[in-house]
Design an enzyme around this catalytic site. Structure first.
Site, PDB file in Angstrom:
ATOM      1  N   ASN A   1      52.226  23.159 -16.484  1.00 23.40           N
ATOM      2  CA  ASN A   1      51.095  23.167 -16.599  1.00 23.40           C
ATOM      3  C   ASN A   1      50.335  24.110 -16.778  1.00 23.40           C
ATOM      4  OD1 ASN A   1      48.912  22.548 -18.009  1.00 23.40           O
ATOM      5  ND2 ASN A   1      48.650  20.407 -16.888  1.00 23.40           N
TER       6      ASN A   1
ATOM      7  N   ARG B   1      53.424  21.489 -20.799  1.00 20.81           N
ATOM      8  CA  ARG B   1      52.247  20.659 -21.808  1.00 20.81           C
ATOM      9  C   ARG B   1      51.395  21.623 -22.840  1.00 20.81           C
ATOM     10  NH1 ARG B   1      46.227  20.219 -18.894  1.00 20.81           N
ATOM     11  NH2 ARG B   1      45.409  18.783 -20.370  1.00 20.81           N
TER      12      ARG B   1
ATOM     13  N   HIS C   1      44.689  14.209 -23.423  1.00 22.01           N
ATOM     14  CA  HIS C   1      44.277  13.283 -22.719  1.00 22.01           C
ATOM     15  C   HIS C   1      45.967  12.750 -22.461  1.00 22.01           C
ATOM     16  CE1 HIS C   1      40.619  13.684 -20.601  1.00 22.01           C
ATOM     17  NE2 HIS C   1      41.128  14.745 -20.029  1.00 22.01           N
TER      18      HIS C   1
ATOM     19  N   ARG D   1      31.077  18.255 -19.655  1.00 22.67           N
ATOM     20  CA  ARG D   1      30.517  18.850 -21.083  1.00 22.67           C
ATOM     21  C   ARG D   1      29.860  17.271 -21.416  1.00 22.67           C
ATOM     22  NH1 ARG D   1      36.910  18.386 -21.740  1.00 22.67           N
ATOM     23  NH2 ARG D   1      37.355  18.714 -19.305  1.00 22.67           N
TER      24      ARG D   1
ATOM     25  N   GLU E   1      50.860  12.562 -15.393  1.00 20.70           N
ATOM     26  CA  GLU E   1      50.816  13.025 -16.327  1.00 20.70           C
ATOM     27  C   GLU E   1      51.843  14.011 -16.469  1.00 20.70           C
ATOM     28  OE1 GLU E   1      46.402  14.217 -15.882  1.00 20.70           O
ATOM     29  OE2 GLU E   1      46.742  14.469 -18.625  1.00 20.70           O
TER      30      GLU E   1
END
Ligand code: AMP
Length: 407
Positions: free
Chosen positions: A7, A94, A183, A244, A387
């Site tokens: 990743n 990823r 996600h 955010r 993940e």
């Protein structure tokens, strides 16, 4: 089969090497601050006996040097877990944005690389780093299959009414402005785990997955397929997050420009980096915010009220959209670890059939676990996300399909 998951961020590389026969992690680690004098690599090697943990604070100039270091660690004659790189069958990458093209993982070919490059305008911070990761991995693992696993792919099952924005048609048709969702590997992993635990045919299931980490997103998963998700064109939309905003009135950026004279870069910085929990409390770390709240800090009290309310809104919206609800699943740093937040989110939700068992909720444990009362009509589950494992599983699936096609 051994699969290395990579990743790559602009200044970081996370890696994890899996033995797929038993889905075990052989080694994992993170390189941070690539290109900075203060770069470091921390890693863990799982050999029989005590795992080895180490952190090296060494200058690592770029992604090439970073991956070289990872290879050295994995193949170290004394403590390594493989003899050489040819033992790695595949590298699973990823890739943040797969646009409308990819609804599943893909073996990386020149065409796939060209498409990922074409999608850079939709993910200007992420796709370039992902591309760099792929190019470097191809050098270091020339014999391994390279597979791209897209963050957006899981959400490609959304119907147009969920992914389209009420903007002029040509903005979708020409510019592909629509909701993509992110996600995906996390929502995919935890929803599959949840579906295995539900004793009913997948086609009849309705679940909501709630990923609460630094970034936060939710997905409505009906019949095993995502039908709606909270993030949109970019990972800025939906829930309130660490830094955010999540959803805000779309006119706010105009106000910031016209009234305050801010340019696009400054507005982007405010919405992406200076808002959310950080904007209201000064900290983007939920542990700090909860501590401030416990000490009576008014901004922290407000921030948590706002954070919780937005999640409740999406739970209500998704239950209404699906017309049914079997269970809600909490995952990621906050979702897995903060029993207090789970309790606040589930408070006063019995009208929807959600009843949390406070004692089960407060009991810590590592695996998947239900935390609802016996009478709760809707299951409330904590399912740790993974993940990296999901990327490895999807990569393995792609390779097996390729082998089957070739046979
Ligand atoms: P992630 O992005 O999944 O690594 O999650 C990071 C977030 O999880 C940060 O905001 C952390 O403060 C939060 N977190 C981790 N442990 C806890 C905890 N015990 N209570 C509250 N938040 C936590």
């Amino acid at each position: 089969m051994k699969i290395l998951v990579i990743n790559t961020g602009s200044s970081s590389i996370k890696f994890e090497l899996f033995e797929m026969n038993n889905k075990s992690c052989l080694s994992k680690g993170t390189i941070e601050r690539l290109g900075d004098a203060a770069s470091s690599i921390s890693y863990k090697i799982n050999k029989t006996g005590e795992p080895i943990k180490n952190k090296l604070e060494i200058p690592i100039a770029d992604h090439t040097e970073g991956l070289k270091k990872i290879v050295e660690i994995l193949t170290d004659p004394e403590n390594g877990v493989i003899k050489d790189t040819s033992e790695v069958d595949a590298v699973g990458h990823r890739v943040v944005h797969g646009g409308e093209t990819y609804s599943g993982a893909r073996l990386i070919t020149d065409d796939v690389m060209a498409k990922v490059k074409e999608l850079i305008p939709l993910a200007p911070l992420h796709n370039p780093a992902n591309i760099q990761g792929i190019e470097v991995a191809e050098q270091f693992f020339p014999e391994a299959a390279q597979v791209a696993v897209f963050d957006t792919a899981f959400h490609q099952t959304m119907p147009a009414k969920s992914y389209r924005y009420p903007l002029p048609n040509e903005l979708y048709e020409k510019e592909k402005i629509r909701a993509y969702g992110f996600h995906g590997s996390s929502h995919s992993y935890v929803s599959k785990q949840m579906l295995e635990a539900l004793e009913k045919p997948v086609a009849e299931t309705a679940i909501i997955t709630i990923h609460l980490g630094n970034g936060c997103s939710m997905a409505a998963v009906k019949g095993g397929k995502c039908i709606d998700t909270s993030m949109g064109l970019s990972p800025l939309g939906g829930l309130m997050m660490g830094t955010r905003t999540g959803d805000i009135d779309p006119s706010i950026p105009f106000f910031l420009a016209s009234k305050m004279g801010l340019d696009l870069q400054e507005i982007d910085k405010i919405l992406n980096k200076q808002s959310g929990l950080k904007g209201i409390t000064g900290s983007n770390d939920m542990r700090d915010v909860m501590e401030l709240r416990a000490n009576g800090d008014e901004n922290a009290i407000l921030a948590i009220d706002m954070y919780v309310q937005r999640i409740k809104k999406f739970i209500g919206a998704y239950a209404a959209e699906m017309g049914a609800l079997d269970s809600i699943v909490f995952t990621a740093g906050i979702g897995e670890n903060s029993d207090e937040l789970r309790s606040l989110i589930c408070d006063n939700m019995s009208f929807l059939g959600i009843e949390l068992d406070e004692s089960k909720n407060a009991t810590r444990s590592d695996g998947n676990r239900p935390v609802h009362t016996e009478n709760s009509k809707v299951g409330v589950w904590v399912i740790p996300t993974n993940e990296e494992l999901e990327i490895a599983i999807q990569s393995e699936k792609v390779i097996k399909q390729e082998v089957a096609q070739d046979a």
